[in-house]
Design a protein around this motif. Sequence first.
Motif, PDB file in Angstrom:
ATOM      1  N   GLY A   4       0.793  -1.325   0.146  1.00 55.38           N
ATOM      2  CA  GLY A   4       0.034   0.012   0.184  1.00 55.38           C
ATOM      3  C   GLY A   4       0.822   1.169   0.042  1.00 55.38           C
ATOM      4  O   GLY A   4       0.358   2.491  -0.185  1.00 55.38           O
ATOM      5  N   HIS A   6       3.593   3.857  -1.601  1.00 54.60           N
ATOM      6  CA  HIS A   6       4.083   4.515  -2.932  1.00 54.60           C
ATOM      7  C   HIS A   6       5.259   5.279  -2.779  1.00 54.60           C
ATOM      8  O   HIS A   6       5.275   6.139  -2.055  1.00 54.60           O
ATOM      9  CB  HIS A   6       3.004   5.216  -3.869  1.00 54.60           C
ATOM     10  CG  HIS A   6       3.498   5.569  -5.169  1.00 54.60           C
ATOM     11  ND1 HIS A   6       3.520   4.741  -6.145  1.00 54.60           N
ATOM     12  CD2 HIS A   6       3.484   6.880  -5.377  1.00 54.60           C
ATOM     13  CE1 HIS A   6       3.943   5.717  -7.281  1.00 54.60           C
ATOM     14  NE2 HIS A   6       3.844   7.093  -6.753  1.00 54.60           N
ATOM     15  N   LYS A  61       4.352   7.615   0.106  1.00 56.57           N
ATOM     16  CA  LYS A  61       2.891   7.850   0.254  1.00 56.57           C
ATOM     17  C   LYS A  61       2.140   6.679   0.748  1.00 56.57           C
ATOM     18  O   LYS A  61       2.224   5.428   0.364  1.00 56.57           O
ATOM     19  CB  LYS A  61       2.219   8.609  -1.008  1.00 56.57           C
ATOM     20  CG  LYS A  61       2.901   9.950  -1.427  1.00 56.57           C
ATOM     21  CD  LYS A  61       2.274  10.346  -2.384  1.00 56.57           C
ATOM     22  CE  LYS A  61       2.685  11.842  -2.792  1.00 56.57           C
ATOM     23  NZ  LYS A  61       1.790  12.319  -4.004  1.00 56.57           N
ATOM     24  N   ASP A  62       1.297   6.678   1.587  1.00 57.10           N
ATOM     25  CA  ASP A  62       0.386   5.612   2.201  1.00 57.10           C
ATOM     26  C   ASP A  62      -0.676   5.502   0.941  1.00 57.10           C
ATOM     27  O   ASP A  62      -0.795   5.963   0.073  1.00 57.10           O
ATOM     28  CB  ASP A  62      -0.288   5.931   3.359  1.00 57.10           C
ATOM     29  CG  ASP A  62      -1.302   7.124   3.468  1.00 57.10           C
ATOM     30  OD1 ASP A  62      -1.830   7.547   2.506  1.00 57.10           O
ATOM     31  OD2 ASP A  62      -1.537   7.380   4.664  1.00 57.10           O
ATOM     32  N   GLY A  63      -1.589   4.439   1.251  1.00 51.96           N
ATOM     33  CA  GLY A  63      -2.688   4.155   0.407  1.00 51.96           C
ATOM     34  C   GLY A  63      -3.665   5.129  -0.090  1.00 51.96           C
ATOM     35  O   GLY A  63      -4.225   4.995  -0.991  1.00 51.96           O
ATOM     36  N   THR A  64      -3.699   6.316   0.664  1.00 55.16           N
ATOM     37  CA  THR A  64      -4.787   7.260   0.497  1.00 55.16           C
ATOM     38  C   THR A  64      -3.887   8.493  -0.246  1.00 55.16           C
ATOM     39  O   THR A  64      -4.494   9.463  -0.659  1.00 55.16           O
ATOM     40  CB  THR A  64      -5.309   7.890   1.666  1.00 55.16           C
ATOM     41  OG1 THR A  64      -4.028   8.729   2.508  1.00 55.16           O
ATOM     42  CG2 THR A  64      -5.786   6.892   2.615  1.00 55.16           C
ATOM     43  N   GLY A  65      -2.265   8.390  -0.648  1.00 57.32           N
ATOM     44  CA  GLY A  65      -1.798   9.251  -1.030  1.00 57.32           C
ATOM     45  C   GLY A  65      -0.993  10.236  -0.366  1.00 57.32           C
ATOM     46  O   GLY A  65      -0.596  11.280  -0.507  1.00 57.32           O
ATOM     47  N   ARG A  66      -1.238  10.135   1.156  1.00 53.85           N
ATOM     48  CA  ARG A  66      -0.897  11.024   1.990  1.00 53.85           C
ATOM     49  C   ARG A  66       0.759  10.889   2.275  1.00 53.85           C
ATOM     50  O   ARG A  66       1.156   9.627   2.536  1.00 53.85           O
ATOM     51  CB  ARG A  66      -1.326  10.691   3.594  1.00 53.85           C
ATOM     52  CG  ARG A  66      -1.183  11.886   4.346  1.00 53.85           C
ATOM     53  CD  ARG A  66      -1.805  11.657   5.836  1.00 53.85           C
ATOM     54  NE  ARG A  66      -1.561  10.228   6.454  1.00 53.85           N
ATOM     55  CZ  ARG A  66      -0.197  10.237   6.976  1.00 53.85           C
ATOM     56  NH1 ARG A  66       0.333  11.036   7.337  1.00 53.85           N
ATOM     57  NH2 ARG A  66      -0.330   8.659   7.795  1.00 53.85           N
ATOM     58  N   THR A 106       2.930   6.802  11.311  1.00 57.86           N
ATOM     59  CA  THR A 106       1.396   6.315  11.236  1.00 57.86           C
ATOM     60  C   THR A 106       1.375   5.039  10.333  1.00 57.86           C
ATOM     61  O   THR A 106       0.224   4.520  10.509  1.00 57.86           O
ATOM     62  CB  THR A 106       0.438   7.384  10.566  1.00 57.86           C
ATOM     63  OG1 THR A 106       1.119   7.788   9.496  1.00 57.86           O
ATOM     64  CG2 THR A 106       0.559   8.695  11.504  1.00 57.86           C
TER      65      THR A 106
END
Length: 176
Positions: A4, A6, A61-66, A106
């Motif tokens: 997850g 990127h 980046k995490d799975g949400t793009g953050r 996180t």
Amino acid sequence: MNGGLHIEQASAGDIDRIMDIFSIAKRFMHSTGNPGQWNGTYPEKELMLNEIHDRHCYVVKDGTGRIAGTFCLILGDDPTYNVIEDGTWLNDEPYGTIHRIASDGTVRGIGHACFDYCSGIIGNLRADTHRDNIPMLGLLEKEGFSRCGTIHLKDGSPRIAFQRPAQKSQYNNSTK
């Protein structure tokens, strides 16, 4: 993607988040018995903008793009690695150096994703850390890095030096 996560080149627009992550990482280091590393304003915003400009800085980046993490990968000889005490490098082949890896805490796996990604760019990796940075010492060893000796930063501060020779990466870096 890795679990997850990127990884991509950082842009100047990422600088505020990168600096936030460094603030979080500094607090974490202090809370885990490492008050001697990354003191004061280091790493400075200007340094990081230069790293972004030179295309050394990456964001994770995490799975949400953050953006949840950051690191720098610098290809070629690192002058602070020219002299190593109490040991030797595993080889003298071309290498990349990983610097300033940090997470906001996180998301798990930032370090693994960083090392795996970097291996896809250049297999032979080096890194260093402060003797009191117990979490990073453990991560480097878990990720297959070997302690090679002691190097000294420009200001004379000692750091434990590590190297991991080439190995396979699950990343396809055709988009770098």
